[in-house]
Design an enzyme around this catalytic site. Structure first.
Site, PDB file in Angstrom:
ATOM      1  N   LYS A  16      -9.323  -4.554  -7.473  1.00  0.00           N
ATOM      2  CA  LYS A  16      -9.970  -3.282  -7.844  1.00  0.00           C
ATOM      3  C   LYS A  16      -8.955  -2.152  -7.872  1.00  0.00           C
ATOM      4  CE  LYS A  16     -11.722  -2.728  -3.181  1.00  0.00           C
ATOM      5  NZ  LYS A  16     -11.453  -4.113  -2.756  1.00  0.00           N
ATOM      6  N   LYS A  53       0.833  -1.206   0.000  1.00  0.00           N
ATOM      7  CA  LYS A  53       0.000   0.000   0.000  1.00  0.00           C
ATOM      8  C   LYS A  53       0.873   1.264   0.000  1.00  0.00           C
ATOM      9  CE  LYS A  53      -4.002  -2.304   1.893  1.00  0.00           C
ATOM     10  NZ  LYS A  53      -4.550  -2.858   3.129  1.00  0.00           N
ATOM     11  N   LYS A  89      -2.670 -10.079 -11.020  1.00  0.00           N
ATOM     12  CA  LYS A  89      -3.701 -10.449 -10.052  1.00  0.00           C
ATOM     13  C   LYS A  89      -4.903  -9.496 -10.191  1.00  0.00           C
ATOM     14  CE  LYS A  89      -4.817 -10.204  -5.202  1.00  0.00           C
ATOM     15  NZ  LYS A  89      -5.316  -9.097  -4.493  1.00  0.00           N
TER      16      LYS A  89
HETATM   17  P1  ADP Z   1      -8.940  -6.191  -3.956  1.00  0.00           P
HETATM   18  O1  ADP Z   1      -7.543  -6.695  -4.242  1.00  0.00           O
HETATM   19  O2  ADP Z   1      -9.767  -6.108  -5.179  1.00  0.00           O
HETATM   20  O3  ADP Z   1      -8.915  -4.892  -3.158  1.00  0.00           O
HETATM   21  P2  ADP Z   1      -9.544  -7.396  -1.446  1.00  0.00           P
HETATM   22  O4  ADP Z   1      -8.137  -7.156  -1.020  1.00  0.00           O
HETATM   23  O5  ADP Z   1     -10.625  -6.565  -0.838  1.00  0.00           O
HETATM   24  O6  ADP Z   1      -9.612  -7.268  -3.030  1.00  0.00           O
HETATM   25  O7  ADP Z   1      -9.850  -8.941  -1.243  1.00  0.00           O
HETATM   26  C1  ADP Z   1     -10.988  -9.517  -0.638  1.00  0.00           C
HETATM   27  C2  ADP Z   1     -10.820 -11.021  -0.608  1.00  0.00           C
HETATM   28  O8  ADP Z   1     -10.795 -11.543  -1.942  1.00  0.00           O
HETATM   29  C3  ADP Z   1      -9.532 -11.502   0.061  1.00  0.00           C
HETATM   30  O9  ADP Z   1      -9.773 -12.718   0.771  1.00  0.00           O
HETATM   31  C4  ADP Z   1      -8.615 -11.747  -1.099  1.00  0.00           C
HETATM   32  O10 ADP Z   1      -7.615 -12.683  -0.830  1.00  0.00           O
HETATM   33  C5  ADP Z   1      -9.575 -12.255  -2.167  1.00  0.00           C
HETATM   34  N1  ADP Z   1      -9.076 -11.882  -3.498  1.00  0.00           N
HETATM   35  C6  ADP Z   1      -8.991 -10.626  -3.992  1.00  0.00           C
HETATM   36  N2  ADP Z   1      -8.489 -10.627  -5.242  1.00  0.00           N
HETATM   37  C7  ADP Z   1      -8.235 -11.941  -5.537  1.00  0.00           C
HETATM   38  C8  ADP Z   1      -7.703 -12.608  -6.697  1.00  0.00           C
HETATM   39  N3  ADP Z   1      -7.349 -11.937  -7.787  1.00  0.00           N
HETATM   40  N4  ADP Z   1      -7.582 -13.953  -6.650  1.00  0.00           N
HETATM   41  C9  ADP Z   1      -7.960 -14.641  -5.550  1.00  0.00           C
HETATM   42  N5  ADP Z   1      -8.470 -14.070  -4.436  1.00  0.00           N
HETATM   43  C10 ADP Z   1      -8.600 -12.738  -4.420  1.00  0.00           C
END
Ligand code: ADP
Ligand code: TRP
Length: 326
Positions: A198, A116, A195
């Site tokens: 958002k 971050k 990966k």
């Molecule tokens: P983002 O990366 O979009 O901000 P979050 O960090 O809020 O998503 O993730 C919420 C949940 O979804 C977590 O448990 C995270 O490990 C899972 N997750 C997010 N992106 C992925 C991905 N590309 N593949 C697998 N799991 C994911």
């Protein structure tokens, strides 16, 4: 000593934006599947989301939408509890207590904190302390299993470290939770092959509208292999995503078409879009039904909060007694 109870499965998701298929396969689907193995406690991590969302109206809308989407995807509030993190404010008290045993160095090594900062997010104390609050979320419910995506694995390790530190200092206060990470869907790629996240803007949303979803799928980045030539499966985002949605037979067929050559990426993308759209179709229907019932979500969250508070109050009594706060 920790209480006896059925296996407790706990997970949380931040209401920091619209849910995408990485969230679905990485966290939501495994969490939903695990509901049948014990008592499921799933919450919307709104305190955590304050580290990134600064607009109260947006936060409220996001909380409501995450609840709606999770329920539409199959979360069964009868089998467990769906609640807002902030409906159990005791968790911030536990986070404080845990922070008094948390080594600075442990938190300084947190990948997600470092990522971050690298992305230019200002380093607030809240952001630094994020894993401690997450540990409190997990430990306050005596959780056994925590289904999350791979990127959260280090947070569970930190949770275990803090539980051990507390147990060393104060006797057996906490049980050690186990992460549950789905190997097949460890990292769902986004439309640029990185990966899906958002924060990278490469997401395909679960409940995006048809036109937008099609556009996102059609803009998946590919190499420039000509239509007639065989295509490289191993690095294909299209094939990786299709493997999440297709049946075994359909996956084998697409694999053969990749290897044979003669089919262009545009055709593969169309097939992927059709599968993806069909996959979420029953969930879109359920979502409309939930939306039609104005009080449903509020009732579910109120019921979940009550259940979560019962457990959290019991555990906090134990923690306060252990550390000498009465
Ligand atoms: P983002 O990366 O979009 O901000 P979050 O960090 O809020 O998503 O993730 C919420 C949940 O979804 C977590 O448990 C995270 O490990 C899972 N997750 C997010 N992106 C992925 C991905 N590309 N593949 C697998 N799991 C994911
Ligand atoms: N940090 C998690 C995420 O970004 C959300 C979360 C907060 C969580 N507290 C938790 C997940 C406790 C599992 C258990 O996805």
């Amino acid at each position: 000593m920790t209480d006896k109870h059925p296996i407790r499965i706990l997970s949380g998701i931040q209401p920091s934006g619209v849910l995408h298929i990485g969230n679905y396969f990485g966290m939501m689907r495994p969490a939903i599947a695990l509901q049948s193995e014990g008592e499921a406690f799933y919450f919307i991590a709104d305190y955590h989301a304050l580290t990134s969302v600064r607009d109260p109206t947006t936060l409220c809308e996001n909380i409501h939408r995450v609840a709606l989407d999770f329920l539409a995807c199959g979360l069964d509030p009868e089998r467990g509890a769906l609640f807002r993190q902030s409906d159990v404010p005791q968790v911030t008290e536990l986070a404080w207590i845990l922070s008094t045993v948390a080594p600075m160095g442990l938190l300084e090594r947190s990948h997600s904190y470092k990522d971050k900062l690298a992305r230019g997010v200002p380093p607030s104390v809240g952001l630094f302390n994020y894993p401690v609050l997450m540990a409190a979320d997990i430990l306050i419910y005596d959780s056994d299993i925590v289904p999350v995506g791979k990127d959260q694995k280090q947070h569970i390790e930190i949770t275990r470290d803090l539980a051990v530190k507390m147990n060393e200092a104060f006797g057996q206060v906490f049980k050690l939770p186990e992460p549950r990470i789905q190997a097949a869907t460890e990292v769902v790629p986004g439309i640029d092959g990185q990966k899906m996240s958002k924060s990278y803007g490469n997401n395909i949303d679960i409940f995006g509208d048809e036109k937008e979803t099609r556009k996102r799928v059609m803009s998946i980045v590919t190499d420039s292999t000509p239509v007639e030539a065989p295509k490289d499966l191993s690095r294909s985002t299209i094939f990786q995503l299709y493997s999440l949605f297709g049946s075994n037979n359909e996956i084998v067929q697409m694999r053969e078409k990749f290897q044979e050559g003669g089919t262009g990426y545009g055709d593969f993308k169309k097939q992927l879009f059709e599968k993806l759209w069909e996959y979420f179709s029953p969930m879109r229907k359920r979502r409309e039904e939930i939306l039609a019932d104005k009080s449903y979500i509020d009732n579910v969250l109120a019921h979940g909060a009550k259940r979560a508070n019962e457990v959290a109050d019991r555990v906090m009594q134990r923690v306060r007694a252990a550390v000498g706060l009465r």
